[in-house]
Design a protein around this motif. Structure first.
Motif, PDB file in Angstrom:
ATOM      1  N   ALA A 129       0.731  -1.286   0.120  1.00  6.51           N
ATOM      2  CA  ALA A 129       0.040   0.167  -0.007  1.00  6.51           C
ATOM      3  C   ALA A 129       0.794   1.343  -0.047  1.00  6.51           C
ATOM      4  O   ALA A 129       0.549   2.363  -0.940  1.00  6.51           O
ATOM      5  N   LEU A 130       1.940   1.383   0.801  1.00  9.43           N
ATOM      6  CA  LEU A 130       3.041   2.244   0.709  1.00  9.43           C
ATOM      7  C   LEU A 130       3.458   2.632  -0.589  1.00  9.43           C
ATOM      8  O   LEU A 130       3.323   3.809  -1.052  1.00  9.43           O
ATOM      9  N   VAL A 131       3.867   1.708  -1.046  1.00  6.98           N
ATOM     10  CA  VAL A 131       4.268   1.675  -2.644  1.00  6.98           C
ATOM     11  C   VAL A 131       3.445   2.036  -3.566  1.00  6.98           C
ATOM     12  O   VAL A 131       3.414   3.248  -4.440  1.00  6.98           O
ATOM     13  N   ASN A 132       2.322   1.522  -3.829  1.00 11.05           N
ATOM     14  CA  ASN A 132       1.220   1.652  -5.036  1.00 11.05           C
ATOM     15  C   ASN A 132       0.389   2.697  -4.684  1.00 11.05           C
ATOM     16  O   ASN A 132      -0.261   3.319  -5.776  1.00 11.05           O
ATOM     17  N   TYR A 133      -0.070   3.272  -3.386  1.00 12.71           N
ATOM     18  CA  TYR A 133      -1.068   4.210  -2.866  1.00 12.71           C
ATOM     19  C   TYR A 133      -0.581   5.252  -2.272  1.00 12.71           C
ATOM     20  O   TYR A 133      -0.612   6.463  -2.905  1.00 12.71           O
ATOM     21  N   VAL A 134       0.016   5.273  -1.324  1.00 13.19           N
ATOM     22  CA  VAL A 134       0.694   6.296  -0.393  1.00 13.19           C
ATOM     23  C   VAL A 134       1.648   7.141  -1.022  1.00 13.19           C
ATOM     24  O   VAL A 134       1.548   8.396  -1.120  1.00 13.19           O
ATOM     25  N   ILE A 135       2.732   6.557  -1.359  1.00 20.28           N
ATOM     26  CA  ILE A 135       3.804   7.337  -2.198  1.00 20.28           C
ATOM     27  C   ILE A 135       3.530   8.206  -3.336  1.00 20.28           C
ATOM     28  O   ILE A 135       3.733   9.345  -3.497  1.00 20.28           O
ATOM     29  N   PRO A 136       2.648   7.552  -4.184  1.00 23.07           N
ATOM     30  CA  PRO A 136       2.003   8.283  -5.292  1.00 23.07           C
ATOM     31  C   PRO A 136       1.251   9.407  -4.880  1.00 23.07           C
ATOM     32  O   PRO A 136       1.608  10.620  -5.752  1.00 23.07           O
ATOM     33  N   HIS A 137       0.423   9.083  -3.876  1.00 27.64           N
ATOM     34  CA  HIS A 137      -0.343  10.318  -3.432  1.00 27.64           C
ATOM     35  C   HIS A 137       0.300  11.511  -2.757  1.00 27.64           C
ATOM     36  O   HIS A 137      -0.034  12.785  -2.940  1.00 27.64           O
ATOM     37  N   VAL A 138       1.272  10.976  -2.068  1.00 29.68           N
ATOM     38  CA  VAL A 138       2.220  12.009  -1.379  1.00 29.68           C
ATOM     39  C   VAL A 138       2.791  13.039  -2.162  1.00 29.68           C
ATOM     40  O   VAL A 138       3.035  14.001  -2.253  1.00 29.68           O
ATOM     41  N   THR A 153      -7.504   0.382   0.703  1.00 26.26           N
ATOM     42  CA  THR A 153      -6.832   0.351  -0.495  1.00 26.26           C
ATOM     43  C   THR A 153      -7.074  -1.132  -1.067  1.00 26.26           C
ATOM     44  O   THR A 153      -7.586  -1.832  -0.448  1.00 26.26           O
ATOM     45  N   ASP A 154      -6.506  -1.169  -2.335  1.00 25.93           N
ATOM     46  CA  ASP A 154      -6.534  -2.592  -2.849  1.00 25.93           C
ATOM     47  C   ASP A 154      -5.685  -3.666  -2.285  1.00 25.93           C
ATOM     48  O   ASP A 154      -5.495  -4.661  -2.312  1.00 25.93           O
ATOM     49  N   TRP A 155      -4.643  -2.736  -1.379  1.00 25.70           N
ATOM     50  CA  TRP A 155      -3.572  -3.715  -0.713  1.00 25.70           C
ATOM     51  C   TRP A 155      -3.715  -3.945   0.806  1.00 25.70           C
ATOM     52  O   TRP A 155      -3.321  -5.123   1.317  1.00 25.70           O
ATOM     53  N   ALA A 156      -4.029  -2.645   1.441  1.00 27.61           N
ATOM     54  CA  ALA A 156      -4.233  -2.843   2.898  1.00 27.61           C
ATOM     55  C   ALA A 156      -5.168  -1.690   3.482  1.00 27.61           C
ATOM     56  O   ALA A 156      -5.413  -0.701   2.790  1.00 27.61           O
ATOM     57  N   CYS A 157      -5.461  -1.741   4.697  1.00 21.73           N
ATOM     58  CA  CYS A 157      -6.258  -0.492   5.143  1.00 21.73           C
ATOM     59  C   CYS A 157      -5.320   0.240   6.045  1.00 21.73           C
ATOM     60  O   CYS A 157      -4.480  -0.314   6.675  1.00 21.73           O
ATOM     61  N   LEU A 158      -5.776   1.720   6.114  1.00 16.53           N
ATOM     62  CA  LEU A 158      -4.952   2.407   6.731  1.00 16.53           C
ATOM     63  C   LEU A 158      -5.825   3.509   6.750  1.00 16.53           C
ATOM     64  O   LEU A 158      -6.957   3.730   7.019  1.00 16.53           O
ATOM     65  N   TYR A 159      -5.138   4.760   7.520  1.00 13.20           N
ATOM     66  CA  TYR A 159      -5.968   5.890   7.737  1.00 13.20           C
ATOM     67  C   TYR A 159      -5.435   7.098   7.306  1.00 13.20           C
ATOM     68  O   TYR A 159      -4.072   7.044   7.134  1.00 13.20           O
TER      69      TYR A 159
END
Length: 271
Positions: free
Chosen positions: A86-95, A261-267
């Motif tokens: 989730a960090l690689v595929n969702y969080v970092i692109p959004h950051v 997300t498609d990978w994991a749940c976070l906040y």
């Protein structure tokens, strides 16, 4: 010396540990506290729990050592892989998308309750691998255990501890010797290891990502809420919080939004 703490002694230490760290001991994990304190008495060659209590209450360094000794430090590299996906595929692109609006090129991350360093080194390896130029990252790794922080700061892990690290990362980021694996200096310099008690404000601000996994389970609800509120204050708008897969903010009065997300749940902190 008695085999077990008396109820009064247990309550005495349970209160000071809670007041100083937010960590909660109950009847179910009383035996852990009992064995750790008895070990301390042997080390200090003291005859009674009361003597050790007086020492702890009169000596700030001994208080830190005691809190270190009663914490549980279970960790490993790439623990709970879906979080890193989730960090690689969702969080970092959004950051990065948000950074483009401000021109800031540094991603700031906090690994809270980092134990012996496997989590922050995992994050550092991943970001060193996937982060596009001109973006760079800074990781603060904190824990209440000075012993664990020293291990993380040294960056050396015996062979049994490096299980789970992909071979390409081992080759790129570690130097192998006959005793184990040493993290290379260029990766070590991306992480600042720092003593921090989550009971207190860290002073950090505008963090983009916070990892605090499998730590909240040691706190009761009021202490959990205080920690989560401090995270909120330390984080930038449109930032992300990872907690342990068995932990949840459900039912807690918090401003964080649950994100699946498609990978994991976070906040997420939106504003």
């Amino acid at each position: 010396m008695a085999d077990l703490l008396t109820d009064a002694e247990f309550d005495m230490f349970r209160k000071v540990i809670y007041d100083e760290s937010g960590i909660t001991f109950s009847a179910t994990n009383r035996s852990i506290l009992d064995s750790r304190l008895k070990e301390k008495l042997r080390e200090k060659q003291l005859d009674s729990i009361e003597e050790y209590y007086r020492l702890v209450m009169s000596n700030k360094e001994e208080m830190k050592i005691m809190l270190d000794s009663v914490t549980t430090n279970l960790t490993r590299f790439f623990r709970n892989q879906p979080h890193f996906d989730a960090l690689v595929n969702y969080v970092i692109p959004h950051v990065i998308e948000n950074k483009k609006k401000t021109g800031d090129t540094t991603i700031k991350i906090w690994s809270a309750g980092c134990s012996t360093g496997e989590e922050p080194y995992t994050i550092a390896m991943i970001l060193a691998d996937v982060l596009p130029p001109p973006y760079k990252f800074q990781i603060t790794a904190s824990d209440i255990s000075l012993k664990c922080l020293m291990t993380g700061q040294a960056g050396f892990y015996p062979e049994a501890r490096i299980t789970g690290i992909p071979q390409k990362y081992l080759d790129r980021f570690f130097i192998k010797n006959d005793r184990g694996y040493q993290v290379k200096p260029e990766l070590m310099q991306t992480i600042k290891f720092d003593y921090h008690n989550l009971r207190n404000d860290s002073g950090a601000r505008n963090l983009d990502v916070v990892f605090c996994r499998n730590v909240l389970i040691y706190f009761d609800e009021p202490a959990q809420k205080n920690v989560i509120d401090r995270f909120w204050n330390s984080m930038a708008p449109n930032s992300y919080l990872f907690i342990g897969h068995s932990e949840s903010l459900f039912g807690m009065d918090t401003k964080f939004e649950f994100l699946k997300t498609d990978w994991a749940c976070l906040y997420q902190k939106h504003s």
